[in-house]
Design a protein around this motif. Structure first.
Motif, PDB file in Angstrom:
ATOM      1  N   MET A   1     -34.289 -40.321 -55.438  1.00 26.76           N
ATOM      2  CA  MET A   1     -34.672 -39.613 -56.667  1.00 26.76           C
ATOM      3  C   MET A   1     -36.149 -39.874 -56.950  1.00 26.76           C
ATOM      4  O   MET A   1     -36.578 -41.013 -56.989  1.00 26.76           O
ATOM      5  N   SER A   2     -36.912 -38.816 -57.155  1.00 21.11           N
ATOM      6  CA  SER A   2     -38.359 -39.001 -57.235  1.00 21.11           C
ATOM      7  C   SER A   2     -39.017 -38.203 -58.349  1.00 21.11           C
ATOM      8  O   SER A   2     -40.225 -38.034 -58.357  1.00 21.11           O
ATOM      9  N   LEU A   3     -38.207 -37.737 -59.282  1.00 22.39           N
ATOM     10  CA  LEU A   3     -38.715 -37.030 -60.458  1.00 22.39           C
ATOM     11  C   LEU A   3     -38.235 -37.800 -61.682  1.00 22.39           C
ATOM     12  O   LEU A   3     -37.033 -37.987 -61.865  1.00 22.39           O
ATOM     13  N   PHE A   4     -39.168 -38.281 -62.491  1.00 23.83           N
ATOM     14  CA  PHE A   4     -38.804 -39.194 -63.572  1.00 23.83           C
ATOM     15  C   PHE A   4     -39.435 -38.754 -64.890  1.00 23.83           C
ATOM     16  O   PHE A   4     -40.649 -38.546 -64.958  1.00 23.83           O
ATOM     17  N   LYS A   5     -38.604 -38.661 -65.914  1.00 17.43           N
ATOM     18  CA  LYS A   5     -39.147 -38.481 -67.256  1.00 17.43           C
ATOM     19  C   LYS A   5     -39.740 -39.813 -67.709  1.00 17.43           C
ATOM     20  O   LYS A   5     -39.214 -40.883 -67.380  1.00 17.43           O
ATOM     21  N   THR A 359     -38.529 -28.726 -61.567  1.00 17.32           N
ATOM     22  CA  THR A 359     -37.508 -28.985 -60.547  1.00 17.32           C
ATOM     23  C   THR A 359     -38.170 -29.536 -59.302  1.00 17.32           C
ATOM     24  O   THR A 359     -39.118 -28.938 -58.777  1.00 17.32           O
ATOM     25  N   ALA A 360     -37.684 -30.681 -58.840  1.00 15.56           N
ATOM     26  CA  ALA A 360     -38.196 -31.302 -57.624  1.00 15.56           C
ATOM     27  C   ALA A 360     -37.019 -31.874 -56.858  1.00 15.56           C
ATOM     28  O   ALA A 360     -36.202 -32.606 -57.424  1.00 15.56           O
ATOM     29  N   GLY A 361     -36.921 -31.526 -55.585  1.00 13.97           N
ATOM     30  CA  GLY A 361     -35.754 -31.946 -54.821  1.00 13.97           C
ATOM     31  C   GLY A 361     -34.505 -31.349 -55.442  1.00 13.97           C
ATOM     32  O   GLY A 361     -34.419 -30.149 -55.710  1.00 13.97           O
ATOM     33  N   ILE A 366     -36.055 -30.788 -68.210  1.00  6.49           N
ATOM     34  CA  ILE A 366     -36.637 -29.873 -69.195  1.00  6.49           C
ATOM     35  C   ILE A 366     -37.616 -30.657 -70.061  1.00  6.49           C
ATOM     36  O   ILE A 366     -37.260 -31.689 -70.654  1.00  6.49           O
ATOM     37  N   LEU A 367     -38.849 -30.167 -70.122  1.00  8.43           N
ATOM     38  CA  LEU A 367     -39.871 -30.783 -70.951  1.00  8.43           C
ATOM     39  C   LEU A 367     -40.138 -29.922 -72.180  1.00  8.43           C
ATOM     40  O   LEU A 367     -40.268 -28.708 -72.082  1.00  8.43           O
ATOM     41  N   THR A 368     -40.226 -30.562 -73.331  1.00  2.62           N
ATOM     42  CA  THR A 368     -40.723 -29.894 -74.535  1.00  2.62           C
ATOM     43  C   THR A 368     -42.061 -30.533 -74.908  1.00  2.62           C
ATOM     44  O   THR A 368     -42.462 -31.550 -74.336  1.00  2.62           O
ATOM     45  N   ALA A 369     -42.761 -29.940 -75.853  1.00  3.59           N
ATOM     46  CA  ALA A 369     -44.107 -30.387 -76.204  1.00  3.59           C
ATOM     47  C   ALA A 369     -44.147 -31.895 -76.460  1.00  3.59           C
ATOM     48  O   ALA A 369     -43.324 -32.429 -77.204  1.00  3.59           O
ATOM     49  N   GLY A 370     -45.083 -32.585 -75.819  1.00  8.11           N
ATOM     50  CA  GLY A 370     -45.248 -34.021 -75.990  1.00  8.11           C
ATOM     51  C   GLY A 370     -44.520 -34.856 -74.963  1.00  8.11           C
ATOM     52  O   GLY A 370     -44.677 -36.083 -74.947  1.00  8.11           O
ATOM     53  N   LYS A 381     -43.568 -30.876 -52.991  1.00  2.94           N
ATOM     54  CA  LYS A 381     -43.757 -29.755 -53.907  1.00  2.94           C
ATOM     55  C   LYS A 381     -42.726 -29.835 -55.025  1.00  2.94           C
ATOM     56  O   LYS A 381     -41.748 -30.580 -54.951  1.00  2.94           O
ATOM     57  N   TYR A 382     -42.967 -29.043 -56.069  1.00  2.00           N
ATOM     58  CA  TYR A 382     -41.999 -28.884 -57.154  1.00  2.00           C
ATOM     59  C   TYR A 382     -42.115 -27.467 -57.678  1.00  2.00           C
ATOM     60  O   TYR A 382     -43.046 -26.721 -57.316  1.00  2.00           O
ATOM     61  N   HIS A 383     -41.164 -27.083 -58.515  1.00  5.12           N
ATOM     62  CA  HIS A 383     -41.181 -25.759 -59.132  1.00  5.12           C
ATOM     63  C   HIS A 383     -41.215 -25.924 -60.652  1.00  5.12           C
ATOM     64  O   HIS A 383     -40.692 -26.902 -61.201  1.00  5.12           O
ATOM     65  N   TYR A 384     -41.810 -24.954 -61.316  1.00  2.00           N
ATOM     66  CA  TYR A 384     -41.814 -24.965 -62.782  1.00  2.00           C
ATOM     67  C   TYR A 384     -41.581 -23.548 -63.301  1.00  2.00           C
ATOM     68  O   TYR A 384     -42.019 -22.566 -62.699  1.00  2.00           O
TER      69      TYR A 384
END
Length: 395
Positions: A1-5, A359-361, A366-370, A381-384
């Motif tokens: 796992m390589s995508l972290f909030k 999205t990565a892997g 989901i990101l909201t402002a801040g 790579k990743y997608h947005y």
């Protein structure tokens, strides 16, 4: 796992805004403190954590530098080479110069050999790194950046008539080159005691007179505002020597090493090399080492028209030209059509507004402002997609 909030540290410095971060991003401020900066990165004075596990981002990186940072970054820097911030200034920050890379290495080694503690008030060099910076305005953002053209400096001091500086100004007029500018700046920065008090009293007398030019009026307003926070400070002369600028939301500027600058008021994104080296030149009660400051300043004016960066536009992305390899900075505009972004290093993404899915892997966040995420380099790579704006920090 390589995508972290990320969970990020908020720094409560006295100059920070009480409500700007809360208003822009809905981040609570239950104790009504000045919220000056949100730090995104692995700096030991404010390291981000991984939301799910609570692990420090620095630990994730240290456990597998090549995989997380990428082969080039791991070999070249050995750490995440940038610090990404939201900066919310209600009152002016000190006027600063950041030394270049070579001088930072020499100064750090010299002060270590002298036995000056890293947290000592008279310490100039906290680390061996340079600190170029970019700032991207989220609100209207007042600042000073670099020396004005010499003719403008002369015109402003002539307009305000400071008798104590008449001789120094005459020399500047006669030669009007970088050496003369250095001498003029040094004269002002070296004022002490009665001489300093007299020059400031002459400046205060100039406050009472009507401005003769638009440039003079703006410089005077900056100086008068500074006096409210730092009466008796030599930095009150700075707006007559340094370019004053107000970025509109969405505008950006770069701040070179060895260039005097100050953030005055507003909220923006800031990305910088991973350093804390600061040589101060006013608007501060802290230590000012005039000799070290002069030795680390380039006395070359910056044309006001050249301050704002012109981004390269391509398919919903704004890329900002940056003359160092410590960091890169883009603004991504997300739509309902998923877009791919290829990576060359580890990245931090910060949601400026709206809602954007990263999205990565096999993972999506989901990101909201801040809110922000860290993406390990080995994903490639990743997608947005979504309806919002994301700031991208990488190197």
């Amino acid at each position: 796992m390589s995508l972290f909030k990320l969970d990020n540290v908020i720094q409560n410095y006295a100059w920070g805004s009480i409500d700007s971060i809360q208003t822009l991003f809905g981040i609570a401020n239950p104790n009504n403190q000045p919220q000056a900066e949100i730090w995104m990165g692995a700096h030991p004075n404010g390291c981000s954590k991984l939301s799910e596990s609570g692990e420090l981002l620095s630990h994730l990186i240290d456990d597998n530098k090549t995989e997380v940072l990428g082969e080039y970054t791991a070999a070249r820097f050995g750490e995440l080479p940038f610090l990404f911030k939201v900066l919310a200034a209600q009152t002016p920050l000190s006027i600063q110069v950041h030394p270049n890379k070579q001088n930072s290495e020499l100064g750090f080694e010299r002060e270590n050999a002298q036995g000056i503690a890293l947290n000592a008030s008279n310490r100039n060099y906290k680390d061996p790194n340079h600190k170029p910076e970019l700032v991207y305005a989220l609100t209207f953002y007042k600042a000073m950046n670099g020396f004005r053209p010499i003719d403008d400096i002369i015109a402003l001091f002539e307009e305000n008539q400071i008798p104590s500086l008449a001789s120094a100004l005459s020399t500047l007029k006669t030669h009007a080159d970088s050496n003369a500018l250095k001498a003029f700046f040094t004269t002002i920065m070296s004022l002490e005691g009665e001489g300093k008090n007299r020059a400031l009293e002459e400046l205060y007398a100039a406050f009472e007179k009507p401005a003769k030019t638009a440039m003079g009026r703006e410089a005077m307003q900056y100086s008068m505002d500074f006096k409210k926070h730092y009466p008796g400070d030599i930095g009150l002369f700075a707006p007559f020597m340094l370019n004053t600028v107000e970025l509109a939301p969405g505008e950006a500027m770069f701040l070179f090493a060895e260039t005097p600058h100050a953030y005055v008021q507003g909220t923006g994104l800031e990305i910088m090399a991973n350093s804390d080296n600061v040589l101060r030149a006013g608007l501060t009660p802290k230590h000012i080492d005039v000799k070290e400051l002069i030795d680390n300043t380039i006395f070359e004016p910056i044309n006001p028209e050249d301050i704002r960066l012109q981004p390269v536009l391509k398919e919903g992305k704004k890329s900002y030209p940056i003359p160092v390899d410590d960091f890169g900075f883009d603004i991504l505009s997300a739509t309902q059509e998923s877009k791919a972004q290829y990576m060359r290093s580890a990245e931090i993404l910060f949601c400026v507004d709206g809602e954007v899915t990263i999205t990565a892997g096999d993972k999506s966040i989901i990101l909201t402002a801040g809110e922000s995420v860290f993406i390990s380099n080995h994903l490639g790579k990743y997608h947005y997609k979504g309806n919002g704006t994301v700031a991208r920090a990488y190197n």
